[in-house]
Design a protein around this motif. Structure first.
Motif, PDB file in Angstrom:
ATOM      1  N   VAL A 106       0.774  -1.245  -0.055  1.00  0.00           N
ATOM      2  CA  VAL A 106       0.017   0.018   0.009  1.00  0.00           C
ATOM      3  C   VAL A 106       0.945   1.348   0.057  1.00  0.00           C
ATOM      4  O   VAL A 106       0.332   2.398   0.078  1.00  0.00           O
ATOM      5  N   GLU A 107       2.146   1.203   0.058  1.00  0.00           N
ATOM      6  CA  GLU A 107       2.968   2.245   0.112  1.00  0.00           C
ATOM      7  C   GLU A 107       3.081   2.899  -1.151  1.00  0.00           C
ATOM      8  O   GLU A 107       3.053   2.188  -2.223  1.00  0.00           O
ATOM      9  N   GLU A 108       3.097   4.330  -1.472  1.00  0.00           N
ATOM     10  CA  GLU A 108       3.473   4.941  -2.582  1.00  0.00           C
ATOM     11  C   GLU A 108       4.753   4.433  -3.244  1.00  0.00           C
ATOM     12  O   GLU A 108       5.666   4.235  -2.730  1.00  0.00           O
ATOM     13  N   GLY A 109       4.668   4.327  -4.646  1.00  0.00           N
ATOM     14  CA  GLY A 109       5.776   3.909  -5.455  1.00  0.00           C
ATOM     15  C   GLY A 109       5.507   2.743  -6.472  1.00  0.00           C
ATOM     16  O   GLY A 109       4.426   2.361  -6.714  1.00  0.00           O
ATOM     17  N   TYR A 110       6.593   2.074  -6.812  1.00  0.00           N
ATOM     18  CA  TYR A 110       6.246   1.055  -7.952  1.00  0.00           C
ATOM     19  C   TYR A 110       6.664  -0.204  -7.056  1.00  0.00           C
ATOM     20  O   TYR A 110       7.392  -0.510  -6.349  1.00  0.00           O
ATOM     21  N   HIS A 111       5.670  -1.164  -7.368  1.00  0.00           N
ATOM     22  CA  HIS A 111       5.724  -2.541  -6.652  1.00  0.00           C
ATOM     23  C   HIS A 111       5.407  -3.708  -7.748  1.00  0.00           C
ATOM     24  O   HIS A 111       4.748  -3.406  -8.791  1.00  0.00           O
ATOM     25  N   VAL A 112       5.926  -4.727  -7.493  1.00  0.00           N
ATOM     26  CA  VAL A 112       5.862  -6.064  -8.346  1.00  0.00           C
ATOM     27  C   VAL A 112       4.879  -6.699  -7.523  1.00  0.00           C
ATOM     28  O   VAL A 112       4.801  -6.972  -6.120  1.00  0.00           O
TER      29      VAL A 112
END
Length: 304
Positions: free
Chosen positions: A194-200
Motif C-alpha cells: 500500500v506504500e506509494e511507489g512502484y511494486h511488483v
C-alpha cells in the motif's frame, strides 16, 4: 472496450474451463444458492452512466466510473440515487478505473482495467479519508504503480487476456486484487503493497470461480466476489473466507439474470444490507439504466 450487454451475449458462445493453477484455493463447492433482490433504484444522472466501483463510507455510498470518464469520485444518496457531492482527483487520469476499496485511513481506486492486455501503466490511487470532507471539491492522491510478475505478453487483443482486473479489497495491510480472466477462466489472486511507489504484485493463488469477476467487497474476514456467467447469463456472488492470505470458498449464489440486473460492476456491503451496482446498457431494443440492486446480507448467508 467491452462494456455492452450485447457483447456479453455474443461472447456467450465462448467456452470457459475451470483453471486451478499450481496453488489453488481450497474448493468444496456446495450447491449454488439464490439470493433475493429486495429493491432497485435507477440512476438518472448521466455522470453515473458507467459506474465501475463503489464503497460505503459511514452512511454514504461513493462511486467511480470507468474508462474515458471524469477523474472524480461521487457521493450518492442510497435511497434516491442522486449525486450529493463530487470530488475531483487533480493528479489522476481515468485510464480505466474499475474498483474502489477502503482501509481505516484511506480510500483506494484501482486504475487497472486491462481488457486488451497491453497496459504497462497499472496503478492504484490512494486518498486520505481525512481529505474527503463534506465540503471538499478536490483532492490529491498518492500513486501506487505495479505490474504482474507473470505477465510477459503485452500483445493487444480485446477480451483475450488473463491480466484484466476489476476487483480489489484491503486486507491484512495489503491490497488484494482478483483478476478477470478472459482466456482461461477463473481468477488469479494477487497482493500489492500500500506504500506509494512502484511494486511488483505478489501472486497468491488461483480461484476457480465459474464467472467473470467484476467486483469485490470484504465483510470481516469474508470476501465477496461478484460478476457474470456467460453460460447462463446470470449474475453470481461467491463468498470466501480469508485465513492469513489464503482463501477458502464458502458458497456461490445466483442473484438474478443479466437482462434484469444489468451488467453488475460492483458489490458493497454494510452490517445488514448488500448492494449490487450496475452500469447502463443499451442494445437498441433494450435500455437498462445504471442502478443499485439491494438485498439483505443475511439473505446471502442463508440463501436457498
Amino acid at each position: 472496450m467491452f462494456r455492452s450487454l450485447y457483447c456479453i451475449i455474443i461472447l456467450a458462445s465462448v467456452q470457459y474451463s475451470v483453471f486451478a493453477g499450481n496453488n489453488p484455493v481450497t474448493l468444496n463447492p456446495p450447491p449454488k444458492k439464490q439470493i433475493h433482490i429486495s429493491g432497485t433504484i435507477s440512476f438518472d444522472d448521466i455522470k453515473l452512466k458507467e459506474i465501475s466501483g463503489a464503497v460505503s463510507i459511514g452512511d454514504d455510498l461513493w462511486v467511480v466510473n470507468d474508462a474515458g470518464n471524469s477523474n472524480s469520485i461521487y457521493r450518492i444518496d442510497k435511497t434516491s440515487g442522486k449525486i450529493v457531492q463530487e470530488i475531483k482527483i487533480i493528479n489522476a487520469a481515468n485510464v480505466d478505473w474499475e474498483e474502489m476499496t477502503i482501509s481505516k485511513t484511506h480510500l483506494y481506486i484501482g486504475d487497472f482495467g486491462n481488457n486488451y492486455g497491453n497496459r504497462k501503466n497499472l496503478r492504484i490511487y490512494k486518498i486520505s479519508l481525512a481529505d474527503i470532507s463534506s465540503s471538499a471539491t478536490e483532492v490529491t492522491a498518492e500513486i501506487i504503480s505495479f505490474n504482474y510478475p507473470d505477465q510477459t505478453d503485452f500483445t493487444k487483443s480485446a477480451n483475450a487476456t488473463d491480466f484484466d482486473c476489476e476487483a480489489m479489497c484491503f486486507y491484512n495491510n495489503e491490497l488484494h486484487l482478483f483478476t478477470k480472466k478472459w482466456e482461461t477462466s477463473g481468477s488469479t489472486h494477487y497482493s500489492v503493497e500500500v506504500e506509494e511507489g512502484y511494486h511488483v504484485a505478489r501472486k497468491q493463488n488461483e480461484i476457480p470461480v465459474d464467472f467473470l469477476v467484476s467486483g469485490s467487497c470484504l465483510s470481516g474476514n469474508t470476501l465477496y466476489l461478484t460478476g457474470y456467467d456467460l453460460h447462463d447469463f446470470t449474475v453470481k456472488i461467491m463468498s470466501a473466507s480469508f485465513k492469513e492470505n489464503e482463501l477458502y470458498i464458502d458458497n456461490t449464489f445466483t442473484a438474478g439474470d443479466l437482462l434484469t440486473l444489468g451488467q453488475v460492476e460492483s458489490i458493497v456491503l454494510s452490517s445488514e444490507r448488500g448492494w449490487l451496482l450496475s452500469e447502463s446498457t443499451d442494445m437498441g431494443f433494450i435500455h437498462l439504466p445504471s442502478r443499485i440492486n439491494s438485498f439483505a446480507l443475511q439473505n446471502a448467508a442463508s440463501a436457498d
